[in-house]
Design an enzyme around this catalytic site. Structure first.
Site, short mmCIF file in Angstrom:
data_model
loop_
_atom_site.label_atom_id
_atom_site.label_comp_id
_atom_site.label_asym_id
_atom_site.label_seq_id
_atom_site.Cartn_x
_atom_site.Cartn_y
_atom_site.Cartn_z
N SER A 34 -21.46 -24.89 -27.21
CA SER A 34 -21.03 -24.49 -28.55
C SER A 34 -21.84 -25.30 -29.55
O SER A 34 -22.31 -26.40 -29.24
CB SER A 34 -19.53 -24.72 -28.74
OG SER A 34 -19.13 -26.02 -28.35
N GLU A 36 -22.36 -26.64 -33.69
CA GLU A 36 -21.72 -26.90 -34.98
C GLU A 36 -22.75 -26.88 -36.10
O GLU A 36 -23.81 -27.48 -35.99
CB GLU A 36 -21.01 -28.26 -34.96
CG GLU A 36 -20.29 -28.59 -36.26
CD GLU A 36 -19.47 -29.86 -36.15
OE1 GLU A 36 -18.57 -29.91 -35.29
OE2 GLU A 36 -19.76 -30.81 -36.91
N ASP A 128 -11.42 -36.80 -44.18
CA ASP A 128 -11.53 -38.02 -44.98
C ASP A 128 -11.83 -37.63 -46.42
O ASP A 128 -12.32 -36.54 -46.70
CB ASP A 128 -12.64 -38.92 -44.43
CG ASP A 128 -12.32 -39.42 -43.02
OD1 ASP A 128 -11.29 -40.08 -42.86
OD2 ASP A 128 -13.11 -39.13 -42.10
N HIS A 173 -10.93 -43.94 -32.93
CA HIS A 173 -11.07 -43.65 -34.35
C HIS A 173 -10.98 -44.96 -35.14
O HIS A 173 -10.18 -45.84 -34.80
CB HIS A 173 -9.96 -42.69 -34.79
CG HIS A 173 -10.15 -42.14 -36.16
ND1 HIS A 173 -9.86 -42.87 -37.30
CD2 HIS A 173 -10.58 -40.93 -36.59
CE1 HIS A 173 -10.11 -42.14 -38.36
NE2 HIS A 173 -10.56 -40.96 -37.96
N ALA A 176 -7.47 -46.10 -35.99
CA ALA A 176 -6.48 -46.27 -34.92
C ALA A 176 -6.20 -47.75 -34.65
O ALA A 176 -7.08 -48.60 -34.77
CB ALA A 176 -6.96 -45.59 -33.64
N PHE A 240 -23.75 -42.63 -39.30
CA PHE A 240 -22.71 -41.74 -38.77
C PHE A 240 -21.86 -42.47 -37.74
O PHE A 240 -20.63 -42.34 -37.72
CB PHE A 240 -23.34 -40.50 -38.12
CG PHE A 240 -24.02 -39.57 -39.08
CD1 PHE A 240 -23.70 -39.56 -40.43
CD2 PHE A 240 -25.00 -38.69 -38.63
CE1 PHE A 240 -24.33 -38.70 -41.32
CE2 PHE A 240 -25.64 -37.83 -39.50
CZ PHE A 240 -25.30 -37.83 -40.85
N HIS A 290 -20.74 -29.56 -26.70
CA HIS A 290 -20.68 -29.16 -28.10
C HIS A 290 -21.77 -29.92 -28.86
O HIS A 290 -21.75 -31.16 -28.91
CB HIS A 290 -19.31 -29.51 -28.69
CG HIS A 290 -19.11 -29.05 -30.11
ND1 HIS A 290 -18.89 -27.72 -30.43
CD2 HIS A 290 -19.10 -29.72 -31.28
CE1 HIS A 290 -18.73 -27.61 -31.73
NE2 HIS A 290 -18.87 -28.81 -32.28
#
Length: 319
Positions: A34, A36, A128, A173, A176, A240, A290
């Site tokens: 897939s 994005e 965000d 994350h 978290a 990133f 992905h």
């Protein structure tokens, strides 16, 4: 000088050598991919995006997804891009949807419009907050909006029977408390109605496999798809990674050193690194990948080719 005798062949070694090693030999192409994309901001970017869609279409992707911005104009670009992919490219397209800057009613109206446009798959994310300088800041819930991706999944299921993908974080994350808390939250998103999780990118196969062991122990039994980011710009990739809690390995700097003015070599290295990682994931049983394309098809296409994917039905790309 006395001639040395030829060493005897080791039968076991020769048998091993004769076997196809799935890590390095040709693969059968029994994978799903897939892709994005992000919505274009102008006509030139729209042309670039559409070229990427057309180039990847012959690979018959499992789906393609389009990211989502919090602003009204960006939302419209996402909607138009998804509609065009479905109508003109004939590909299954998933629209990203977040909790940012919208009430529950607004979000549900957006979801209803997607359903009317033929969209049956949503990537549901908390999101965000966009900052004036273009960066992302801490999430601030809308006073009448959804407070989490878990709530968003529940809300989407009230609108229609969407297929829903959610995010997962092999390296936790940034918000978290710890990884187990993060995994427990992923389980709640699945229980709310999500049917798939797509991970944040990572740079070590073991990171992903370790994560799968933990999610298995937590009773998470939906597909967890590895997110793959081929590196073309080390500085951006490091940025990133920092924003998303991913470890950026030091060896990546060394690998791309001196290639700033050599785009062809940089692409070759990028495809080789990402392709090798995907092959190791394949050897561990992974069959769906992905790709974060950044609206470019060349690297994702090359990596899929290394994994044995070929255009379906004899179709060829525009290259």
């Amino acid at each position: 000088m006395t001639a040395q005798p030829t060493p005897a062949l080791d039968p076991a070694r020769e048998e091993t050598r004769a076997k196809d090693d799935p890590l390095f030999s040709g693969l059968p192409g029994d994978i799903d991919a897939s892709f994005e994309f992000f919505p274009p901001k102008n006509e030139k970017m729209e042309e670039s995006l559409w070229n990427a869609v057309q180039e990847l279409k012959p690979l018959d992707p499992h789906f393609v997804s389009v990211t989502y911005g919090a602003g009204g104009s960006t939302r419209e670009r996402t909607h138009k891009t998804v509609e065009r992919i479905i109508a003109e490219a004939g590909l299954p397209a998933a629209a990203h949807l977040t909790c940012v800057n919208a009430s529950k009613k607004e979000t549900q109206r957006i979801a209803e419009k997607y359903w009317e446009a033929g969209v049956r798959h949503i990537v549901a994310l908390r999101g965000d907050m966009p900052q004036e300088d273009g960066t992302l800041g801490p999430f601030e819930p809308h006073p009448e909006g959804y407070n989490s991706a878990e709530e968003l999944v529940h809300g989407l299921k009230e609108v229609a029977d969407f297929e829903i993908s959610v995010s997962a974080y092999p390296e936790m994350h940034p918000d978290a408390q710890d990884q187990q808390t993060e995994i427990d939250y992923l389980k709640r998103k699945i229980d709310a109605g999500a049917s798939r999780a797509i991970t944040q990118f990572f740079f070590s196969p073991n990171t992903f496999f370790d994560y799968l062991e933990k999610t298995d122990k937590a009773g998470i039994d939906v597909p967890i798809v590895p997110g793959i980011l081929p590196i073309t710009n080390v500085a951006k990739a490091r940025l990133f990674a920092g924003q998303n809690g991913a470890e950026f390995p030091d060896w990546m700097d060394d690998l791309f050193e001196g290639l700033d003015d050599r785009p062809s070599a940089r692409k070759l290295v990028a495809a080789t690194v990402a392709g090798e990682m995907c092959r190791r994931l394949y050897a561990g049983g992974i069959r769906h990948y992905h790709f974060y394309t950044l609206n470019r098809a060349d690297l994702a296409y090359s990596i899929c080719h290394l994994l044995g994917m070929r255009p379906k039905g004899g179709q060829e790309t525009g290259q």
